[in-house]
Scaffold this active site. Sequence first.
Site, short mmCIF file in Angstrom:
data_model
loop_
_atom_site.label_atom_id
_atom_site.label_comp_id
_atom_site.label_asym_id
_atom_site.label_seq_id
_atom_site.Cartn_x
_atom_site.Cartn_y
_atom_site.Cartn_z
N ASN A 10 0.86 -1.19 0.00
CA ASN A 10 0.00 0.00 0.00
C ASN A 10 0.90 1.24 0.00
O ASN A 10 1.48 1.58 1.03
CB ASN A 10 -0.89 -0.02 1.25
CG ASN A 10 -1.76 1.23 1.38
OD1 ASN A 10 -1.86 2.02 0.43
ND2 ASN A 10 -2.36 1.43 2.53
N LYS A 12 -0.01 4.22 -0.26
CA LYS A 12 -0.71 5.39 0.30
C LYS A 12 -0.54 6.60 -0.63
O LYS A 12 -0.53 6.41 -1.84
CB LYS A 12 -0.23 5.67 1.72
CG LYS A 12 -0.24 4.43 2.60
CD LYS A 12 -0.05 4.72 4.05
CE LYS A 12 0.01 3.41 4.82
NZ LYS A 12 -0.04 3.60 6.26
N HIS A 95 -9.78 1.10 4.69
CA HIS A 95 -8.50 1.32 5.38
C HIS A 95 -8.71 2.28 6.55
O HIS A 95 -9.51 3.21 6.45
CB HIS A 95 -7.46 1.89 4.39
CG HIS A 95 -6.08 1.88 4.96
ND1 HIS A 95 -5.65 2.84 5.83
CD2 HIS A 95 -5.06 0.99 4.81
CE1 HIS A 95 -4.40 2.55 6.20
NE2 HIS A 95 -4.03 1.44 5.59
N GLU A 165 -5.59 -5.11 10.39
CA GLU A 165 -4.61 -4.04 10.58
C GLU A 165 -4.92 -3.29 11.88
O GLU A 165 -5.70 -2.32 11.85
CB GLU A 165 -4.66 -3.07 9.41
CG GLU A 165 -4.32 -3.69 8.08
CD GLU A 165 -3.65 -2.69 7.15
OE1 GLU A 165 -2.54 -2.96 6.71
OE2 GLU A 165 -4.26 -1.63 6.88
N SER A 214 3.05 -2.00 10.14
CA SER A 214 4.50 -1.84 10.30
C SER A 214 5.31 -3.10 10.01
O SER A 214 6.37 -3.30 10.61
CB SER A 214 4.84 -1.35 11.71
OG SER A 214 4.20 -0.13 11.96
#
Length: 256
Positions: A10, A12, A95, A165, A214
């Site tokens: 991802n 972003k 998300h 997540e 992370s």
Amino acid sequence: MRQKKIVIGNWKMNPLSLKDAEKLFIGLTRRISRIKKTEIVVCPPYLYLERLKKFSRKIVLGAQDAFWEDAGAFTGEVSGEMLYNLGVRYVILGHSERRELGETDGFVNKKIKSALKAGLVPILCVGEKERDANHEYFSVIKSQVERCLKGVSKNLISKIVIAYEPVWAISSTANRHDATSADSREMAIFIRKTLSDASSPEIAAETRIIYGGSVNMKSAKDFLENGGIDGLLPGRASLDAEEFTEIVKICEALKN
Ligand code: PEP
């Protein structure tokens, strides 16, 4: 039938220019040429998709959102059908960074249905903001999964990738801390049970559940071996071609 393991990057709202996006994508393309068993998906910002699709057949492109209507007077939105027609095959939905801007489970539910109709694979992100001593976070996840999948036909559920997540572990969260593979394993089992109750044990077993928060090349092996998951969703680590490739290679080297 068991589906392939999957690693989804991802990006972003990065990088800042098309030139840098190309550089990152081409760097990745060169490094992953020997990967066979692992499905690799990269989700860049919309405006780079058209250009990047020319560089790799092995890397499947994903978007970071898609609206629920196909076309019409919806300024600023992009539909699943438009993305599919461009060659995009996956879409991240729900998300936590979008939920923070007001995205609700109801919106995500509509987006999942229209993405499936358009032929896209939704990557449904769920995750609690914090872990409380009373374990309320299990009900948070249960309600996100149930509300987002409400009315989705049972035979389509295994097409969806569910990304657990935990918001407290995402790299951009202030005062974040690391999740462990045990946290991931516990939640993956819980999500599978929730899916099983909403569909069937067979459908739940086939559905891919992945972890994001992370992940880097140091933590990927432990998550993949002990986290009870079928893949990973790295954010920050996907902006470094070498690091992302290492994560993909760790996934590729898994025995099963
Ligand atoms: C994400 O936002 O999907 C994510 C997992 O980001 P990061 O890996 O940077 O925590």
